[in-house]
Scaffold this active site. Structure first.
Site, PDB file in Angstrom:
ATOM      1  N   SER A 136       0.949  -1.210   0.022  1.00  0.00           N
ATOM      2  CA  SER A 136       0.090  -0.001  -0.026  1.00  0.00           C
ATOM      3  C   SER A 136       1.035   1.237   0.031  1.00  0.00           C
ATOM      4  O   SER A 136       2.212   1.052  -0.294  1.00  0.00           O
ATOM      5  CB  SER A 136      -1.080   0.054   1.200  1.00  0.00           C
ATOM      6  OG  SER A 136      -0.111  -0.441   2.291  1.00  0.00           O
ATOM      7  N   GLU A 141       1.071   9.804 -11.235  1.00  0.00           N
ATOM      8  CA  GLU A 141      -0.011   9.148 -11.988  1.00  0.00           C
ATOM      9  C   GLU A 141      -1.438   9.441 -11.052  1.00  0.00           C
ATOM     10  O   GLU A 141      -1.239   9.641  -9.806  1.00  0.00           O
ATOM     11  CB  GLU A 141       0.029   7.728 -11.944  1.00  0.00           C
ATOM     12  CG  GLU A 141       1.072   7.248 -12.792  1.00  0.00           C
ATOM     13  CD  GLU A 141       1.664   5.864 -12.454  1.00  0.00           C
ATOM     14  OE1 GLU A 141       1.243   5.157 -11.534  1.00  0.00           O
ATOM     15  OE2 GLU A 141       2.572   5.404 -13.199  1.00  0.00           O
ATOM     16  N   ASP A 150      -9.547   5.294  -8.047  1.00  0.00           N
ATOM     17  CA  ASP A 150     -10.344   4.678  -6.848  1.00  0.00           C
ATOM     18  C   ASP A 150     -10.931   3.405  -7.312  1.00  0.00           C
ATOM     19  O   ASP A 150     -12.255   3.550  -7.741  1.00  0.00           O
ATOM     20  CB  ASP A 150     -11.182   5.952  -6.515  1.00  0.00           C
ATOM     21  CG  ASP A 150     -11.679   5.635  -5.005  1.00  0.00           C
ATOM     22  OD1 ASP A 150     -11.061   4.678  -4.505  1.00  0.00           O
ATOM     23  OD2 ASP A 150     -12.439   6.219  -4.538  1.00  0.00           O
ATOM     24  N   GLU A 178      -5.506  -1.107 -12.052  1.00  0.00           N
ATOM     25  CA  GLU A 178      -6.440  -0.830 -11.275  1.00  0.00           C
ATOM     26  C   GLU A 178      -7.685  -1.032 -11.986  1.00  0.00           C
ATOM     27  O   GLU A 178      -7.908  -0.579 -13.115  1.00  0.00           O
ATOM     28  CB  GLU A 178      -6.403   0.638 -10.810  1.00  0.00           C
ATOM     29  CG  GLU A 178      -7.474   0.698  -9.547  1.00  0.00           C
ATOM     30  CD  GLU A 178      -6.756   0.648  -8.218  1.00  0.00           C
ATOM     31  OE1 GLU A 178      -5.759   0.307  -7.977  1.00  0.00           O
ATOM     32  OE2 GLU A 178      -7.594   1.174  -7.180  1.00  0.00           O
ATOM     33  N   CYS A 213     -50.083   8.441   1.794  1.00  0.00           N
ATOM     34  CA  CYS A 213     -51.574   8.276   1.642  1.00  0.00           C
ATOM     35  C   CYS A 213     -51.839   7.711   2.817  1.00  0.00           C
ATOM     36  O   CYS A 213     -53.142   7.346   3.157  1.00  0.00           O
ATOM     37  CB  CYS A 213     -51.521   7.489   0.533  1.00  0.00           C
ATOM     38  SG  CYS A 213     -51.048   5.817   0.785  1.00  0.00           S
ATOM     39  N   CYS A 271     -51.534   4.978  -4.344  1.00  0.00           N
ATOM     40  CA  CYS A 271     -50.813   5.929  -3.639  1.00  0.00           C
ATOM     41  C   CYS A 271     -50.374   7.187  -4.540  1.00  0.00           C
ATOM     42  O   CYS A 271     -49.996   6.746  -5.514  1.00  0.00           O
ATOM     43  CB  CYS A 271     -49.820   5.480  -2.807  1.00  0.00           C
ATOM     44  SG  CYS A 271     -48.823   6.613  -2.090  1.00  0.00           S
TER      45      CYS A 271
HETATM   46  S1  IVH Z   1       1.258   2.105  -7.021  1.00  0.00           S
HETATM   47  C1  IVH Z   1       3.932   0.265  -4.295  1.00  0.00           C
HETATM   48  N1  IVH Z   1      -0.108   3.338  -8.801  1.00  0.00           N
HETATM   49  O1  IVH Z   1      -3.608   2.691  -4.530  1.00  0.00           O
HETATM   50  C2  IVH Z   1       3.212   0.874  -5.360  1.00  0.00           C
HETATM   51  N2  IVH Z   1      -1.184   2.377  -6.941  1.00  0.00           N
HETATM   52  O2  IVH Z   1      -2.697   2.742  -1.688  1.00  0.00           O
HETATM   53  C3  IVH Z   1       1.736   0.573  -4.767  1.00  0.00           C
HETATM   54  N3  IVH Z   1      -3.558   2.852  -6.846  1.00  0.00           N
HETATM   55  O3  IVH Z   1      -3.415  -0.617  -3.773  1.00  0.00           O
HETATM   56  C4  IVH Z   1       0.616   0.780  -5.813  1.00  0.00           C
HETATM   57  N4  IVH Z   1      -3.738   4.192  -8.721  1.00  0.00           N
HETATM   58  O4  IVH Z   1      -5.078   0.086  -5.600  1.00  0.00           O
HETATM   59  C5  IVH Z   1      -0.131   2.853  -7.693  1.00  0.00           C
HETATM   60  N5  IVH Z   1      -1.291   4.768 -10.157  1.00  0.00           N
HETATM   61  C6  IVH Z   1      -1.360   3.970  -9.220  1.00  0.00           C
HETATM   62  C7  IVH Z   1      -2.489   3.943  -8.489  1.00  0.00           C
HETATM   63  C8  IVH Z   1      -2.450   3.036  -7.406  1.00  0.00           C
HETATM   64  C9  IVH Z   1      -4.533   3.680  -7.595  1.00  0.00           C
HETATM   65  C10 IVH Z   1      -4.136   2.125  -5.754  1.00  0.00           C
HETATM   66  C11 IVH Z   1      -3.790   0.706  -5.568  1.00  0.00           C
HETATM   67  C12 IVH Z   1      -3.093   0.757  -4.456  1.00  0.00           C
HETATM   68  C13 IVH Z   1      -3.542   1.709  -3.476  1.00  0.00           C
HETATM   69  C14 IVH Z   1      -2.357   1.956  -2.711  1.00  0.00           C
END
Ligand code: IVH
Length: 708
Positions: free
Chosen positions: A110, A141, A145, A204, A445, A465
C-alpha cells in the site's frame, strides 16, 4: 481483507447450535427443520447478493458466519436436507465454485499518504537524506479509486488475474477479468525484441462514471435498488461467480506497475516500463507525467485536485513514484509501504453536520426509502442538505440517531451519503437524540406499510398511492419508456394531485379535458397541443417500450427487448406460461416469475386493456423478425450525436442486423462517429464502406425504416 475467502473456507463444521441439536435424529427431517433450512438458505443467498453484487452488506461477518453454521449443523443432523445447491456446499467443500486463493509472489503494497505541498516536501527531504542526492526524476499518476489487481502473462498469454486481497494472498478472478474488453488477452513482443517468458502487471480495475450512471439508470428503470458508488460497484462486479454479470457491467482498467519478470527486465525505470507496457497494448493512464523536480510534482498534484471532477472516473489523489528502478530498490520498503512512492491524497470530500431529521420518500414501486435531512453543509464543491440512507437496515447498521452530528460524504457525481455518526459528539446530548423507526403508515397516503420478514424493503400497501402514481407517470412518459416529451416531475405530480390522472391509462384521455387543463398555470394552448401531439405519437412506440413503461419489477430495457422480440405481441406475452417465460434467452427464473406474476394481476390486465383501447401499439418492430438489416454484419465505432452507441447497436439488432466487434472482409459497413479512429482505418484498408451517423439514418430510410 474481510470475508474475501468466505466461499473457500475449509474449516470443519462448527458444533451444532441449540436449534439444530435438539433434533439430531438421522431419520427424515421434521417439517420445522426443513422450513428453517429453507429460510436460512434464502437468507444466506440474499446476503451473498448484497455483499457480492450490491457491495452493500447489511450484516456483519460474525452474523453471516452464524447463519451458515446453523444451516451446516441442520444439514449434518438431517442429511436428507442437504442439497448440492446449498450455500454450505459452496462455502466448505467445493473451492472450484468459489474463488481459489492466489499467493502473490511479491506482496502487493500500500502507499503512505501526504496531504498537500508540505507533506510532499517532507517526503522528498527524507529521500534526499537517505540517498544523499537530489537529482532524481518522478512519475506522477492519478490515483484511481478502484480495485487493485495483479495479472500474470506467460508466453504472451494472460493466464491468471487476482485481487490484492490482504496484499499477500488474493482471490483468483481470472475469468472475471477476461470479460474486461481493454485487458489484453494476448500480447506480442515489440519488433526485434523478445518477450520475457512470464511477467506480472499490476493495475486498477474501475467503473467509469458514465457506466455507473448507465447501470443505475437501468436499475431505476427496473425498480431495483441503486448502487452506492462506482468503487463498490466495481468491486462487487469483479467478485461475481457468474461472469456474465461481470461482463454486463463493462469494467475498465489502467495498469500502473510492472511486477516480477522471469527473464530480463525490459526497462530500468518506471516511465520506460509503462511505455513498454503501453507498446504491448496495455491501457496505461495518458495523464501520467514525468517531472525532474519536486516543485513540478506539487503543481501537478494541486492541478488535479481542482480538475478531478472533469475526469470520467473517480480519483482520490495522485501517486508519486521515484522513476529509477535502481533507486527504488535502494530505498526499499518499510512495513507495507515503499519509501520510493507516496500518495498525495486529495482533501476528503467529507464534512460534519447535524442530522435534523430522517424522512421517508416513496418510489414508483411503493418502496419506502429513508433519507437524511441535514443542516446544509458545503462538501465536495456543492451545498448538501440531503443524503441517502438507502434502507432501514442501513440506518440500523450505521447506528445514526436523529439529532446526531454525522459525517456526510460526496464522491464525484454520486448522491451524498451518510458515513456515520460522530460518536464523541453524543456526550451530554443523549436526551436530544432520537432513534429512527420506519413509519407504520405511508407518509403520503397513510395506507399501512408492509414489510416481508427478512427483506430490507418496506412498502406502501396502496397501489393507488398518489406519489406512486405520479412517479409511475413520470416513468411511463420518461425517455427510456414511452418518451412523451413535456411530462416532467412537477407536471406529473400536478396532474395526479388535481385528479386529472388517477390511473396511467387516464393519460390518453387528457385531450378530453382540454378546457380544464388550459385553466392550469403555465399551460398555454400551444404547450398543450404539443403535449397532446407527443401523447399521440407515443402510441406508436414498439411493445418493448410499453413493457418498460408499465413498470414490471426487474424489467428494464434489455429484458423488455428480450420479451418483446421473443413474443412479438402483447397478447402472446399475456398468454405466456411460466415455462414459456423461462425459455426466453437472457431471462432467469426470478425475472420470469416477476413477469408471470405481473400478468396474473387483474389490475394490471385492466390497465393494459385500457391502454390498448386508447390505441397504444401492442407489437414490436415489424422488422424485428425478417428486418431490413437481415444478414448484415455492422460495426459501430466512435461517439454519435443523435444516439448513444448502445442505442445504435440496439437499433441495428432490432432491425435484424448483427453487431461485429471490429471490421473484417465480411463486414457490410461501418457506422463511424467521432473518434472511431482505428476501426475506421482498418475498414478503409479492407475496402469496407464507412458511413457516418447521418449516412446511417439515410440508409435506414432508404430501406424503409420509419414507414410503419
Ligand atoms: S502504485 C508500491 N499507482 O492505490 C506501489 N497504486 O494505496 C503500489 N492505486 O492498492 C501501488 N492508482 O489500488 C499505484 N497509479 C497508481 C494507482 C495505485 C490507484 C491504488 C492501488 C493501491 C493503492 C495504494
Amino acid at each position: 481483507m474481510r470475508r474475501y475467502t468466505r466461499r473457500v473456507t475449509t474449516s470443519p463444521a462448527p458444533r451444532p447450535r441449540r436449534r439444530a441439536s435438539a433434533s439430531s435424529t438421522s431419520g427424515a427431517a421434521p417439517d420445522a427443520a426443513r422450513a428453517r433450512a429453507e429460510a436460512l438458505r434464502a437468507e444466506i443467498l440474499d446476503h451473498d447478493r448484497r455483499y457480492y453484487e450490491l457491495a452493500q452488506p447489511t450484516i456483519g461477518d460474525n452474523q453471516y458466519d452464524a447463519l451458515v453454521a446453523e444451516l451446516r449443523a441442520l444439514e449434518a443432523a438431517h442429511p436428507d436436507l442437504a442439497t448440492p445447491e446449498s450455500p454450505t456446499q459452496r462455502v466448505s467443500g467445493r473451492p472450484a465454485e468459489g474463488f481459489a486463493v492466489v499467493e502473490h509472489r511479491e506482496p502487493m503494497l500500500s502507499l503512505g499518504n501526504v496531504f498537500g505541498r508540505d507533506g510532499l516536501l517532507a517526503w522528498h527531504q527524507r529521500l534526499v537524506r537517505l540517498t544523499e542526492r537530489d537529482d532524481f526524476g518522478f512519475v506522477c499518476e492519478p490515483k484511481i479509486d478502484g480495485l487493485a489487481i495483479a495479472l500474470v502473462y506467460r508466453d504472451g498469454r494472460f493466464v491468471q488475474g487476482a485481487t490484492r486481497g490482504d496484499g499477500g494472498r488474493g482471490e483468483n478472478i481470472t475469468p472475471n477479468l477476461e470479460t474486461i474488453r481493454t485487458l489484453p488477452k494476448q500480447v506480442k513482443a515489440p519488433k526485434g525484441k523478445a518477450l520475457p517468458a512470464a511477467f506480472e502487471v499490476r493495475g486498477e480495475v474501475y467503473l467509469s462514471k458514465a457506466e455507473f450512471a448507465r447501470l443505475n439508470e437501468q436499475r431505476a428503470e427496473a425498480g431495483e435498488q441503486l448502487y452506492m458508488n462506482p468503487r463498490n460497484t466495481a468491486a462487487g462486479s469483479l467478485r461475481q461467480l457468474d461472469q456474465s454479470i461481470t461482463a454486463a457491467r463493462r469494467l475498465d482498467l489502467f495498469v500502473y506497475q510492472l511486477g516480477w519478470v522471469e527473464g530480463d527486465r525490459p526497462a530500468t525505470s518506471h516511465a520506460n516500463a509503462i511505455a513498454w507496457l503501453n507498446d504491448l497494448g496495455f491501457p496505461t493512464n495518458p495523464l501520467a507525467q514525468r517531472f525532474a523536480t519536486i516543485e513540478e510534482v506539487a503543481t501537478f498534484c494541486e492541478g488535479w485536485a481542482e480538475k478531478r471532477s472533469a475526469l470520467d472516473y473517480e480519483i482520490d489523489g495522485v501517486v508519486v513514484k521515484v522513476d529509477d528502478f535502481a533507486l527504488q530498490r535502494a530505498l526499499g520498503v518499510v512495513g507495507r509501504e515503499p519509501r520510493w512512492a507516496v500518495a498525495w491524497k486529495f482533501p476528503a470530500e467529507q464534512a460534519v453536520t447535524r442530522l435534523r431529521e430522517i424522512q421517508v420518500s416513496v418510489g414508483r414501486t411503493g418502496v419506502l426509502t429513508p433519507f437524511a435531512a441535514l443542516e446544509p453543509v458545503f462538501v465536495g464543491g456543492a451545498n448538501v442538505s440531503m443524503a441517502t440512507l438507502h434502507n432501514f437496515e442501513h440506518v440500523r447498521t450505521l447506528d445514526v440517531r436523529i439529532g446526531d452530528d454525522i459525517i456526510v460524504q460526496r464522491a464525484g457525481d454520486v448522491i451524498p451519503q451518510v458515513v456515520g455518526p460522530v460518536l464523541a459528539a453524543r456526550a451530554g446530548r443523549e436526551a436530544e437524540l432520537r432513534e429512527f423507526r420506519m413509519p407504520d403508515a405511508c407518509p403520503v397516503c397513510k395506507a399501512p406499510v408492509e414489510h416481508d420478514e427478512g427483506e430490507a424493503a418496506y412498502y406502501c400497501s396502496n397501489p393507488d398511492c398518489p406519489v406512486r402514481l405520479a412517479r409511475s407517470l413520470e416513468h411511463y412518459t420518461g425517455r427510456g419508456a414511452l418518451d412523451v416529451e413535456g411530462f416532467g416531475e412537477e407536471r406529473c405530480a400536478t396532474l395526479v394531485r388535481l385528479g386529472f390522472v388517477t390511473s396511467l391509462a387516464d393519460l390518453y384521455a387528457l385531450p378530453e379535458q382540454r378546457e380544464a387543463l388550459l385553466a392550469l398555470e403555465g399551460i398555454g394552448p400551444k404547450t398543450l397541443d404539443a403535449l397532446f401531439a407527443n401523447l399521440e405519437a407515443s402510441k406508436r412506440q414498439p411493445l418493448h417500450r410499453l413493457l418498460i413503461g408499465v413498470g414490471i419489477r426487474h424489467v428494464g430495457s434489455e429484458t423488455a427487448r428480450a420479451l418483446a422480440t421473443h413474443f412479438g405481441t402483447l397478447q402472446a406475452l399475456r398468454e405466456a406460461t411460466l415455462e414459456d417465460l423461462q425459455a426466453v434467452d437472457g431471462i432467469g427464473p426470478i425475472v420470469a416469475q416477476a413477469v408471470f406474476a405481473w400478468f396474473q394481476n387483474e389490475r394490471h390486465l385492466a390497465l393494459l386493456d385500457r391502454l390498448v383501447a386508447a390505441g397504444v401499439r401492442t407489437d414490436e418492430e415489424v422488422a424485428a423478425r425478417g428486418g431490413i438489416l437481415d444478414g448484415l454484419a455492422i460495426v459501430v465505432t466512435g461517439s454519435m450525436e443523435r444516439w448513444s452507441r448502445n442505442e445504435v447497436e440496439a437499433l441495428i439488432k432490432s432491425l435484424g442486423g448483427k453487431i461485429a466487434a471490429s471490421p473484417t472482409k465480411k463486414t457490410s459497413f461501418v457506422v463511424a462517429g467521432d473518434g472511431g479512429g482505428s476501426k475506421r482505418e482498418k475498414a478503409e484498408a479492407l475496402g469496407v464502406e464507412v458511413i457516418d451517423e447521418a449516412g446511417f439514418v439515410e440508409r435506414l430510410r432508404a430501406l424503409g425504416w420509419g414507414d410503419d
